[in-house]
Design an enzyme around this catalytic site. Structure first.
Site, PDB file in Angstrom:
ATOM      1  N   ASP A   1       1.400 -45.105  37.752  1.00 56.97           N
ATOM      2  CA  ASP A   1       2.067 -44.928  36.465  1.00 56.97           C
ATOM      3  C   ASP A   1       1.623 -46.068  35.542  1.00 56.97           C
ATOM      4  OD1 ASP A   1       4.082 -44.042  34.565  1.00 56.97           O
ATOM      5  OD2 ASP A   1       5.285 -45.739  35.258  1.00 56.97           O
TER       6      ASP A   1
ATOM      7  N   ASP B   1       3.615 -47.302  32.012  1.00 51.08           N
ATOM      8  CA  ASP B   1       4.735 -48.070  31.474  1.00 51.08           C
ATOM      9  C   ASP B   1       5.695 -48.471  32.589  1.00 51.08           C
ATOM     10  OD1 ASP B   1       4.266 -48.191  28.612  1.00 51.08           O
ATOM     11  OD2 ASP B   1       4.583 -46.032  28.590  1.00 51.08           O
TER      12      ASP B   1
ATOM     13  N   SER C   1       3.362 -40.655  31.363  1.00 51.58           N
ATOM     14  CA  SER C   1       4.084 -39.744  30.475  1.00 51.58           C
ATOM     15  C   SER C   1       3.793 -40.040  29.012  1.00 51.58           C
ATOM     16  CB  SER C   1       5.594 -39.836  30.738  1.00 51.58           C
ATOM     17  OG  SER C   1       5.904 -39.358  32.027  1.00 51.58           O
TER      18      SER C   1
ATOM     19  N   LYS D   1       6.754 -35.370  34.209  1.00 60.32           N
ATOM     20  CA  LYS D   1       7.594 -35.906  35.265  1.00 60.32           C
ATOM     21  C   LYS D   1       9.065 -35.613  34.943  1.00 60.32           C
ATOM     22  CE  LYS D   1       4.321 -39.756  35.759  1.00 60.32           C
ATOM     23  NZ  LYS D   1       4.123 -41.217  35.593  1.00 60.32           N
TER      24      LYS D   1
ATOM     25  N   ASP E   1       7.744 -46.819  38.823  1.00 57.79           N
ATOM     26  CA  ASP E   1       8.921 -47.663  38.606  1.00 57.79           C
ATOM     27  C   ASP E   1      10.165 -46.900  38.199  1.00 57.79           C
ATOM     28  OD1 ASP E   1       9.409 -48.458  35.263  1.00 57.79           O
ATOM     29  OD2 ASP E   1       7.774 -47.147  35.909  1.00 57.79           O
TER      30      ASP E   1
END
Length: 229
Positions: A27, A29, A121, A152, A177
């Protein structure tokens, strides 16, 4: 993936400190880039403008596509698209305060391009800007918000990234996360590692790292060996 005796809590979690996989999916961010201050400021402006509770917005926004979060609060599809586009445009010019998650640069440097992907995302332009702003490389395979029909917590992004790398998703390690991303990774069948302090029933039995200073990667043939705490 290498097999080990498994505990009952999660059949994907070996007790050994090394895990061997075909590829690593990350991922962005909160996982590679600490963008918390920028993200929360933007959503704060959205909450104030539309009379919704910021804590409620933040409880569902992390790890999800902008349009999916906006649509939760603005039921008119046209308005939701317009507002989401405005938020994305604002994020593109807010690069101050972004930092790389500790150890992310070294981890990416240790992985060949054919064995790593970013699954985010964020829109592609924003993802590239944020990675570049903190001095992280952009892997050739970068699956962004606009690349999937379902964001997601649907597994589509991880499945697409694995396919682009030519490996099965269940032979990949995913670092995530946020709740939505962790659910997506598990739905894809990947060996899933929590980055940071997220707590929920979703993470039961999963490995956790505070940041990437706790992770080492080496390549053996066409496999990636990850050393985890």
């Amino acid at each position: 993936m290498t097999t080990h005796p498994l505990d009952a809590a999660d059949a994907r979690t070996p007790p050994a400190d090394e895990v061997t996989v075909a590829a690593v999916l990350l991922d962005m961010d909160g996982t590679l880039v600490d963008s918390t201050a920028v993200v929360e400021a933007v959503w704060g402006e959205f909450a104030a403008a539309h009379g919704v509770d910021l804590d409620t917005v933040l409880s569902v926004s992390h790890g999800r596509r902008t349009i999916d979060t906006v649509a939760d609060f603005l039921p008119d599809p046209h308005q939701a698209r317009v507002v989401a586009a405005e938020i994305e445009a604002a994020e593109l010019v807010r690069l101050d305060g972004l930092t790389a998650i500790p150890g992310a640069r070294d981890l990416l440097a240790s992985l060949p391009d054919a064995r790593v992907a970013v699954v985010t995302s964020a829109e592609r332009e924003l993802a590239v800007r944020r990675l570049t702003a903190v001095g992280l490389p952009c892997p050739t395979v970068l699956v962004a918000a606009e690349d999937v029909a379902a964001g997601k917590p649907a597994p589509d992004g991880f499945l697409r990234a694995a396919s682009a790398l030519g490996v099965p998703a269940d032979d990949c390690a995913v670092f995530e996360d946020a709740e939505a991303g962790l659910r997506a990774a598990r739905a894809a069948g990947a060996f899933t590692v929590v980055v940071g302090g997220h707590e929920s029933p979703t993470i039961r039995g999963l490995r956790r790292v505070d940041d990437f200073r706790q992770v080492r990667a080496r390549v053996e043939g066409d496999r990636v060996v990850l050393a985890l705490p």
